[in-house]
Design an enzyme around this catalytic site. Structure first.
Site: not given
Length: 609
Positions: A387-389, A450-451, A236, A240
């Site tokens: 989300h992370f895209h 996913r995956r 995580h 950042y």
């Protein structure tokens, strides 16, 4: 063009040796971006069943691993080290202490990622007994070739040496300027690296103590829950680590392009301190469905995660206020009329603004990920990549590409080949990501996993909502194709720019903030305080969960090297001591925040009255 800018030296003119390193880092980043984009479009077309003729389904996970590693490790971190070298040298106005050390860590990073990349790409051929189809989340029980883990270890050591190089340069500056406040960009570099040292220590331990020996056959088994937890200890905050360079650009470069100045230097410092303190003790929220971790620890992690909204909200306020100030200096008026005066034809400005807008959308979907009960609905669905895209794939990637149009001329003395192509490219990326990520979120609500190479199941149909499964697949394929085309335009623009002749008059300056560093308490610059608090918070968040995991499942798996039960009691006592120790420093942080708030309010009244 003004006479001042015609004669003002660029970064290339002032620090030619450092400019070489920065260019090398950026080019390494862009090479990884190109590779990652190729693997991205292949997996997109295969998964959506638009075209499955390029790879076998068994190779899908090799493609997925390559896409993840080249994009989120190589592309982002190589750009980061280039950007941070530029920011530190520019803000301290002095060269690095020893450029040979700089080339050493760059060489280690290149060597490490090459080792890891070779181990992944070897999975496409049977001629070599080597593969690493472990995805970006490379924890057990999936096992890669030893070269994969060894390369990661070398790469991480390279980043550690890069941080040491920057700290060494700052300490040399500090000896010559003992009473000066740390320049803002340097402060951002140093605090980011503090967070990185803390976070990456866990994944380094996981690789060197467990995964690499296991892959080499030196140990027979590992504790999968332990390796997962150590990965997410790192997994995580690494988000950042990618985001904080984008924040540096939003805080310092974006207001300058808008024609204004940063609204508040102290608020920017508080944001980066909060990231140091809060980004690491939250990794367990990625493990809500892991049975080996008690629900109480998960609830604590969820609570800690919600506090991370604070630095994001502070950033939204500060950056928008800074941009508005620039727009009003350009003649903008009215409640929203000032938006029309902003330099939207500048690809650096438009790209970063669109990246920030997409990051806000990613923040909302991130709140769903962070909530325990809501997370159960979307865990391990394609919602999560959606989300992370938004965050890494747009807030970070689009900001980096947009910033290249501003920074590259200063480190090369070569103008961008086509700003019009650049503007088209950043807008195309935004549109493509909006399409692809929206469809990913919608499919996640339908339960699409996913995956998964081929998420169609015999005798099962996904419910119809937000459009059918096939319709959303088409939307993902269109969005992914637009992203690939945007990448081609970006890389082509950079290559053509490299062929341009060098010219003068490309210098860009960054004016000082409206509320400067002297408005902030000096404790913000005392990095030792924040390191101490961050370590205490990490101990409070992870001592008991890790002790319980080892006690229940053994250090190397069930029945192998299990620690005695006194570990729990010792960890509990350590947590009580840490809680007592952290109370005074929390009071100090609260005092500093109140001082910063008062200063920001005063500046706001003065500027916008």
């Amino acid at each position: 063009m003004s006479a001042e800018l015609e004669t003002e030296p660029t970064f290339f003119d002032t620090f030619p040796e450092e400019a070489k390193v920065i260019r090398a880092a950026f080019l390494g980043s862009f090479f990884a971006l190109g590779l990652g984009a190729v693997f991205g479009i292949i997996q997109t077309l295969h998964r959506t069943d638009i075209f499955r003729g390029l790879i076998e389904s068994t190779d899908y996970y090799t493609v997925l691993t390559a896409h993840g590693v080249f994009m989120v490790i190589s592309f982002t971190i190589f750009f980061l080290v280039g950007l941070f070298t530029w920011a530190l040298v520019r803000s301290l106005d002095r060269p690095l202490v020893n450029i040979r050390i700089t080339w050493t860590w760059y060489g280690l990073m290149v060597t490490g990622i090459t080792m890891t990349g070779v181990s992944i790409l070897a999975g496409f051929t049977d001629a070599v007994e080597m593969s690493a189809d472990v995805l970006f989340t490379f924890y057990a029980p999936l096992q890669a070739h030893p070269l994969f883990y060894a390369g990661l270890a070398v790469f991480i050591v390279g980043t550690w040496l890069a941080g040491a190089d920057w700290f060494r340069t700052w300490l040399a500056w500090k000896r010559d300027n003992p009473d000066e406040r740390i320049p803002l960009q340097t402060f951002m570099v140093l605090t980011t690296m503090i967070m990185w040292y803390i976070a990456s220590s866990a994944v380094a331990a996981s690789v060197l103590l467990f995964l690499l020996p296991w892959s080499l056959g030196l140990i027979e088994s590992v504790n999968p829950t332990l390796t997962r937890t150590l990965f997410w200890f790192f997994g995580h905050p690494v988000v950042y680590f990618w985001l904080m360079p984008a924040y540096l650009l939003w805080y310092t470069v974006l207001p300058s392009i808008a024609g204004g100045r940063l609204f508040s230097d102290p608020l920017a410092r508080v944001v980066f301190v909060l990231f140091v303190l809060l980004s690491t003790p939250v990794g367990i929220h990625h493990q809500y469905l892991d049975p080996g971790i008690a629900e109480g620890f998960k609830f604590i992690s969820m609570t800690n995660t919600m506090f991370l909204l604070l630095p994001s909200l502070l950033t939204a306020f500060t950056v928008v206020a800074s941009v508005e100030y620039g727009a009003r200096k350009r003649g903008g008026t009215g409640l929203f009329g000032w938006l029309r005066t902003l330099p939207w034809r500048n690809p650096a400005f438009t790209g970063m603004m669109l990246a920030g807008l997409m990051f806000a959308a990613g923040g909302f979907s991130g709140m769903v990920n962070a909530g325990m009960n809501i997370n159960y609905m979307i865990h391990n669905t394609i919602w999560v990549p959606g989300h992370f895209h938004l965050t890494v794939g747009t807030a970070v990637a689009l900001t980096f590409m947009a910033a290249t149009y501003w920074i590259w001329p200063q480190i090369t003395n070569k103008p961008i080949y086509s700003l019009q192509i650049g503007l088209f490219q950043v807008v195309l990326w935004f549109i493509g990501m909006a399409l692809m990520s929206n469809a990913m979120h919608a499919q996640g609500m339908l339960g699409v996993p996913r995956r998964t190479a081929e998420p169609e199941y015999s005798g099962f149909e996904y419910p119809t909502a937000f459009g059918g499964f096939e319709e959303l697949n088409i939307q993902i394929a269109i969005g992914g194709t637009l992203l690939f085309i945007s990448t081609v335009f970006f890389l082509g623009n950079v290559v053509l720019t490299m062929g341009n002749p060098r010219v003068s008059g490309l210098a860009e300056s960054i004016p000082p903030a409206l509320s400067g560093p002297t408005d902030a308490p000096r404790v913000l610059d005392d990095l030792r305080v924040w390191v101490g608090i961050a370590l205490v918070l990490v101990v409070l968040a992870y001592a008991l969960p890790l002790a319980a995991i080892i006690n229940d499942g053994g250090l190397l798996g069930p029945g192998v090297g299990t620690y005695p039960v006194w570990v729990d009691a010792a960890a509990r006592a350590l947590g009580q001591v840490a809680a007592t120790a952290v109370s005074p420093v929390v009071d100090t942080l609260a005092f500093a925040s109140s001082r910063v708030g008062d200063a920001a309010a005063a500046v706001s009244v003065e500027v916008f009255a």
